[in-house]
Design a protein around this motif. Sequence first.
Motif, mmCIF file in Angstrom:
data_model
loop_
_atom_site.group_PDB
_atom_site.id
_atom_site.type_symbol
_atom_site.label_atom_id
_atom_site.label_comp_id
_atom_site.label_asym_id
_atom_site.label_seq_id
_atom_site.Cartn_x
_atom_site.Cartn_y
_atom_site.Cartn_z
ATOM 1 N N PRO A 87 0.816 -1.224 0.000
ATOM 2 C CA PRO A 87 0.000 0.000 0.000
ATOM 3 C C PRO A 87 0.850 1.274 0.000
ATOM 4 O O PRO A 87 1.821 1.374 0.752
ATOM 5 C CB PRO A 87 -0.798 -0.101 1.301
ATOM 6 C CG PRO A 87 -0.754 -1.532 1.682
ATOM 7 C CD PRO A 87 0.541 -2.061 1.165
ATOM 8 N N TRP A 118 -6.520 0.256 6.213
ATOM 9 C CA TRP A 118 -6.257 -0.420 4.937
ATOM 10 C C TRP A 118 -6.828 -1.824 5.011
ATOM 11 O O TRP A 118 -6.820 -2.447 6.064
ATOM 12 C CB TRP A 118 -4.754 -0.486 4.683
ATOM 13 C CG TRP A 118 -4.131 0.836 4.346
ATOM 14 C CD1 TRP A 118 -3.607 1.743 5.219
ATOM 15 C CD2 TRP A 118 -3.961 1.381 3.045
ATOM 16 N NE1 TRP A 118 -3.121 2.832 4.542
ATOM 17 C CE2 TRP A 118 -3.327 2.628 3.190
ATOM 18 C CE3 TRP A 118 -4.283 0.931 1.766
ATOM 19 C CZ2 TRP A 118 -3.008 3.436 2.109
ATOM 20 C CZ3 TRP A 118 -3.949 1.733 0.682
ATOM 21 C CH2 TRP A 118 -3.323 2.972 0.863
ATOM 22 N N THR A 120 -7.417 -5.745 2.665
ATOM 23 C CA THR A 120 -7.262 -6.608 1.499
ATOM 24 C C THR A 120 -8.232 -7.773 1.639
ATOM 25 O O THR A 120 -8.491 -8.232 2.759
ATOM 26 C CB THR A 120 -5.825 -7.133 1.334
ATOM 27 O OG1 THR A 120 -5.741 -7.927 0.139
ATOM 28 C CG2 THR A 120 -5.385 -7.982 2.523
ATOM 29 N N SER A 126 -4.296 -6.755 -3.703
ATOM 30 C CA SER A 126 -4.746 -5.372 -3.810
ATOM 31 C C SER A 126 -5.130 -4.858 -2.429
ATOM 32 O O SER A 126 -5.478 -5.632 -1.538
ATOM 33 C CB SER A 126 -5.936 -5.261 -4.769
ATOM 34 O OG SER A 126 -7.036 -5.999 -4.277
ATOM 35 N N TRP A 127 -5.041 -3.535 -2.265
ATOM 36 C CA TRP A 127 -5.363 -2.871 -0.998
ATOM 37 C C TRP A 127 -6.260 -1.676 -1.265
ATOM 38 O O TRP A 127 -6.081 -0.959 -2.255
ATOM 39 C CB TRP A 127 -4.083 -2.396 -0.291
ATOM 40 C CG TRP A 127 -3.240 -3.510 0.198
ATOM 41 C CD1 TRP A 127 -2.258 -4.172 -0.505
ATOM 42 C CD2 TRP A 127 -3.275 -4.122 1.487
ATOM 43 N NE1 TRP A 127 -1.699 -5.154 0.278
ATOM 44 C CE2 TRP A 127 -2.301 -5.152 1.502
ATOM 45 C CE3 TRP A 127 -4.042 -3.903 2.621
ATOM 46 C CZ2 TRP A 127 -2.077 -5.949 2.611
ATOM 47 C CZ3 TRP A 127 -3.823 -4.692 3.742
ATOM 48 C CH2 TRP A 127 -2.845 -5.699 3.730
ATOM 49 N N ASN A 128 -7.210 -1.445 -0.356
ATOM 50 C CA ASN A 128 -8.065 -0.268 -0.377
ATOM 51 C C ASN A 128 -8.100 0.306 1.030
ATOM 52 O O ASN A 128 -7.744 -0.370 1.992
ATOM 53 C CB ASN A 128 -9.477 -0.635 -0.833
ATOM 54 C CG ASN A 128 -9.497 -1.077 -2.277
ATOM 55 O OD1 ASN A 128 -9.303 -0.274 -3.173
ATOM 56 N ND2 ASN A 128 -9.699 -2.369 -2.498
ATOM 57 N N THR A 129 -8.543 1.531 1.140
ATOM 58 C CA THR A 129 -8.568 2.177 2.447
ATOM 59 C C THR A 129 -9.875 2.941 2.636
ATOM 60 O O THR A 129 -10.520 3.323 1.669
ATOM 61 C CB THR A 129 -7.366 3.130 2.614
ATOM 62 O OG1 THR A 129 -7.347 3.632 3.942
ATOM 63 C CG2 THR A 129 -7.421 4.270 1.646
ATOM 64 N N ALA A 130 -10.252 3.109 3.899
ATOM 65 C CA ALA A 130 -11.434 3.904 4.243
ATOM 66 C C ALA A 130 -11.152 4.661 5.529
ATOM 67 O O ALA A 130 -10.472 4.151 6.426
ATOM 68 C CB ALA A 130 -12.660 3.007 4.423
ATOM 69 N N GLN A 165 -15.053 -1.450 4.241
ATOM 70 C CA GLN A 165 -15.316 -0.521 3.138
ATOM 71 C C GLN A 165 -15.800 0.824 3.655
ATOM 72 O O GLN A 165 -15.553 1.857 3.037
ATOM 73 C CB GLN A 165 -16.360 -1.108 2.184
ATOM 74 C CG GLN A 165 -15.903 -2.358 1.471
ATOM 75 C CD GLN A 165 -17.012 -2.912 0.610
ATOM 76 O OE1 GLN A 165 -17.590 -2.197 -0.215
ATOM 77 N NE2 GLN A 165 -17.336 -4.177 0.793
#
Length: 195
Positions: A87, A118, A120, A126-130, A165
């Motif tokens: 990330p 963060w 996965t 893949s990584w996403n963040t909120a 999310q």
Amino acid sequence: DLYCISALDANRAWVGTGDGRIFCTLNGGTTWTLQAYPGRQSPFINGIRIFEDGTGYAQGDPPGDAKFVVLKTTDFGGTWAHLVNEPQGTSGEAGWNNSFWWTDTSHGWFGTNHGKVWRTTDAGVSWNTASTGATNSFGVSFRDASTGYAIHDGGYVARSTNGGQSWSALPSVTTDNIAAVGAPAGTSSAWFVTA
């Protein structure tokens, strides 16, 4: 200094240090062996999680480039490799040593000092963040792949019911800083510890 630990049984455990190293014991702590990793070296290992099948992850702070160090092993730490898509944080962003959680070998989370978590869902491919709605996500814990908690300064607690999310604030019973959280699998409970 040691800041995080993952143990499988009475003999096998892994620790991360405040200078970015990983050590392992196979004999209940009688001896410890350095488990080196290649490439970029983290200045601080925030969390380690090893599973029964030998798969494991370690997360460390960025070494000055805002990109987090996230390592994976498939042989109990005999060899570690950087994830291909570590990330990319923002300037000054770092993790916390109680803020690293995996429910299984695919679903993982970690919180940062920039008030986000963060996540996965594909073993770190893949990584996403909120955003959690508050600074300093000191601790993260998920009871399953959907429901989890993030704790912060001033007693702020956020909950996610969609795997991280999005996050919403919960009523808190304290204004103290919360230092750690645990959400046991298979329950509707969560435990919080104040600093």
